[in-house]
Design a protein around this motif. Structure first.
Motif, mmCIF file in Angstrom:
data_model
loop_
_atom_site.group_PDB
_atom_site.id
_atom_site.type_symbol
_atom_site.label_atom_id
_atom_site.label_comp_id
_atom_site.label_asym_id
_atom_site.label_seq_id
_atom_site.Cartn_x
_atom_site.Cartn_y
_atom_site.Cartn_z
ATOM 1 N N ALA A 32 15.554 0.127 -1.022
ATOM 2 C CA ALA A 32 14.680 -0.699 -1.868
ATOM 3 C C ALA A 32 14.461 -2.075 -1.237
ATOM 4 O O ALA A 32 13.361 -2.630 -1.321
ATOM 5 C CB ALA A 32 15.267 -0.839 -3.266
ATOM 6 N N ASP A 33 15.499 -2.612 -0.591
ATOM 7 C CA ASP A 33 15.391 -3.929 0.047
ATOM 8 C C ASP A 33 14.339 -3.942 1.160
ATOM 9 O O ASP A 33 13.751 -4.983 1.444
ATOM 10 C CB ASP A 33 16.742 -4.365 0.641
ATOM 11 C CG ASP A 33 17.771 -4.708 -0.421
ATOM 12 O OD1 ASP A 33 17.390 -5.115 -1.540
ATOM 13 O OD2 ASP A 33 18.988 -4.563 -0.127
ATOM 14 N N ILE A 34 14.124 -2.798 1.808
ATOM 15 C CA ILE A 34 13.118 -2.738 2.875
ATOM 16 C C ILE A 34 11.832 -2.071 2.379
ATOM 17 O O ILE A 34 10.969 -1.715 3.156
ATOM 18 C CB ILE A 34 13.653 -2.022 4.137
ATOM 19 C CG1 ILE A 34 13.992 -0.557 3.860
ATOM 20 C CG2 ILE A 34 14.852 -2.776 4.707
ATOM 21 C CD1 ILE A 34 14.229 0.272 5.110
ATOM 22 N N ASN A 35 11.742 -1.906 1.067
ATOM 23 C CA ASN A 35 10.564 -1.333 0.424
ATOM 24 C C ASN A 35 10.289 0.111 0.870
ATOM 25 O O ASN A 35 9.140 0.518 1.034
ATOM 26 C CB ASN A 35 9.332 -2.211 0.673
ATOM 27 C CG ASN A 35 8.287 -2.028 -0.414
ATOM 28 O OD1 ASN A 35 8.614 -1.678 -1.549
ATOM 29 N ND2 ASN A 35 7.033 -2.249 -0.072
ATOM 30 N N CYS A 36 11.377 0.855 1.056
ATOM 31 C CA CYS A 36 11.249 2.276 1.398
ATOM 32 C C CYS A 36 11.462 3.089 0.124
ATOM 33 O O CYS A 36 12.562 3.107 -0.431
ATOM 34 C CB CYS A 36 12.285 2.679 2.446
ATOM 35 S SG CYS A 36 12.308 4.456 2.769
ATOM 36 N N HIS A 37 10.412 3.704 -0.328
ATOM 37 C CA HIS A 37 10.479 4.533 -1.536
ATOM 38 C C HIS A 37 10.112 5.985 -1.226
ATOM 39 O O HIS A 37 9.761 6.752 -2.100
ATOM 40 C CB HIS A 37 9.573 3.951 -2.621
ATOM 41 C CG HIS A 37 9.896 2.511 -2.924
ATOM 42 N ND1 HIS A 37 11.029 2.138 -3.600
ATOM 43 C CD2 HIS A 37 9.251 1.359 -2.590
ATOM 44 C CE1 HIS A 37 11.065 0.813 -3.703
ATOM 45 N NE2 HIS A 37 9.997 0.320 -3.090
ATOM 46 N N THR A 38 10.196 6.313 0.049
ATOM 47 C CA THR A 38 9.865 7.646 0.524
ATOM 48 C C THR A 38 11.050 8.580 0.342
ATOM 49 O O THR A 38 12.198 8.160 0.456
ATOM 50 C CB THR A 38 9.521 7.582 2.037
ATOM 51 O OG1 THR A 38 8.510 6.605 2.222
ATOM 52 C CG2 THR A 38 9.059 8.917 2.563
ATOM 53 N N ASP A 39 10.763 9.839 0.068
ATOM 54 C CA ASP A 39 11.815 10.845 0.008
ATOM 55 C C ASP A 39 12.121 11.243 1.452
ATOM 56 O O ASP A 39 11.341 11.946 2.090
ATOM 57 C CB ASP A 39 11.338 12.053 -0.816
ATOM 58 C CG ASP A 39 12.466 12.979 -1.195
ATOM 59 O OD1 ASP A 39 13.640 12.554 -1.112
ATOM 60 O OD2 ASP A 39 12.178 14.128 -1.572
ATOM 61 N N ILE A 40 13.246 10.768 1.974
ATOM 62 C CA ILE A 40 13.589 10.997 3.375
ATOM 63 C C ILE A 40 13.975 12.466 3.581
ATOM 64 O O ILE A 40 14.788 13.000 2.837
ATOM 65 C CB ILE A 40 14.744 10.075 3.822
ATOM 66 C CG1 ILE A 40 14.337 8.607 3.632
ATOM 67 C CG2 ILE A 40 15.126 10.335 5.266
ATOM 68 C CD1 ILE A 40 15.444 7.620 3.895
ATOM 69 N N PRO A 41 13.413 13.108 4.585
ATOM 70 C CA PRO A 41 13.711 14.532 4.810
ATOM 71 C C PRO A 41 15.182 14.779 5.134
ATOM 72 O O PRO A 41 15.825 13.965 5.801
ATOM 73 C CB PRO A 41 12.846 14.889 6.029
ATOM 74 C CG PRO A 41 11.885 13.782 6.213
ATOM 75 C CD PRO A 41 12.460 12.575 5.561
ATOM 76 N N GLU A 42 15.694 15.885 4.622
ATOM 77 C CA GLU A 42 17.044 16.370 4.941
ATOM 78 C C GLU A 42 16.920 17.866 5.151
ATOM 79 O O GLU A 42 17.180 18.644 4.254
ATOM 80 C CB GLU A 42 18.004 16.112 3.777
ATOM 81 C CG GLU A 42 18.660 14.778 3.760
ATOM 82 C CD GLU A 42 19.676 14.651 2.639
ATOM 83 O OE1 GLU A 42 20.817 15.094 2.829
ATOM 84 O OE2 GLU A 42 19.316 14.131 1.580
ATOM 85 N N THR A 43 16.522 18.255 6.341
ATOM 86 C CA THR A 43 16.263 19.674 6.591
ATOM 87 C C THR A 43 17.250 20.276 7.582
ATOM 88 O O THR A 43 17.073 21.403 8.034
ATOM 89 C CB THR A 43 14.824 19.872 7.123
ATOM 90 O OG1 THR A 43 14.659 19.082 8.308
ATOM 91 C CG2 THR A 43 13.802 19.449 6.082
#
Length: 194
Positions: A32-43
């Motif tokens: 949140a501090d870096i404004n990342c609201h993406t669902d980061i892949p975990e594949t």
């Protein structure tokens, strides 16, 4: 203070990391501090692959030095399950309570309740990737106990203790937990590079 991103949305994990790294003069930033609201892949198919994938994603898309972890509870009687699926053991959209309930249900009638928590941390500084890990052996209890911690903490009793992770305060848990051990190794690496 040096800034580094922890690629997690888990407030409990973030708090644990800050407790360990802030005394070294390291400011641990959240997604949140870096404004990342993406669902980061975990594949990935292993904890190592998932931790590395998350850290690489943040470095490539946001440019920050960062670290990411992946953690799994591996239960002997369940052939290592839930493992890399620990956070989503009960299926998408389920929470820790549902995961714990399913775990206890799947262990009903089983004598062997041996288990271990394993954490792998991937650190990216510039173009260099460093991996650390930590493990905590114990067993799964027959019912939850305690209100601290998160995830499977109420049903995991580490070896040498008569209480679950959820019955420990954060400093006691950090001293012996899988993530605590992995983060302590991470702290030692970062301390050498100040």
């Amino acid at each position: 203070m040096r800034q580094i991103v922890f690629a997690t949305n888990n407030a409990h994990k973030l708090s644990e990391a800050r407790q360990i790294l802030q005394p070294l003069g390291i400011d641990v930033l959240s997604l949140a501090d870096i404004n990342c609201h993406t669902d980061i892949p975990e594949t990935g198919t292993t904890l190592d692959e998932n931790a590395r994938q998350k850290a690489v994603f943040i470095k490539e898309h946001y440019g920050y030095d960062c670290f990411a972890d992946d953690t799994g509870l591996e239960v002997d009687a369940l052939n290592g399950a839930p493992g890399i699926y620990s956070a989503r053991y009960a299926g998408p959209g389920h929470d820790s309570q549902a995961n714990m309930h399913l775990l206890l249900k799947n262990l009903e009638g089983k004598q062997n309740r041996r288990a271990r928590f394993r954490t792998v941390v991937a650190l990216i500084e510039g173009s260099k990737v460093t991996m650390t890990s930590g493990e905590c052996p114990g067993y799964v209890t027959t019912e939850p106990a305690g209100s601290e911690g998160f995830g499977y903490d109420p049903v995991f009793r580490p070896d040498g203790f008569e209480i679950t992770f959820a019955q420990m305060d954060s400093s006691q848990k950090n001293a012996i937990s899988h993530r605590g051990r992995a983060m302590t190794k991470l702290a030692a690496i970062l301390a050498c590079r100040r």
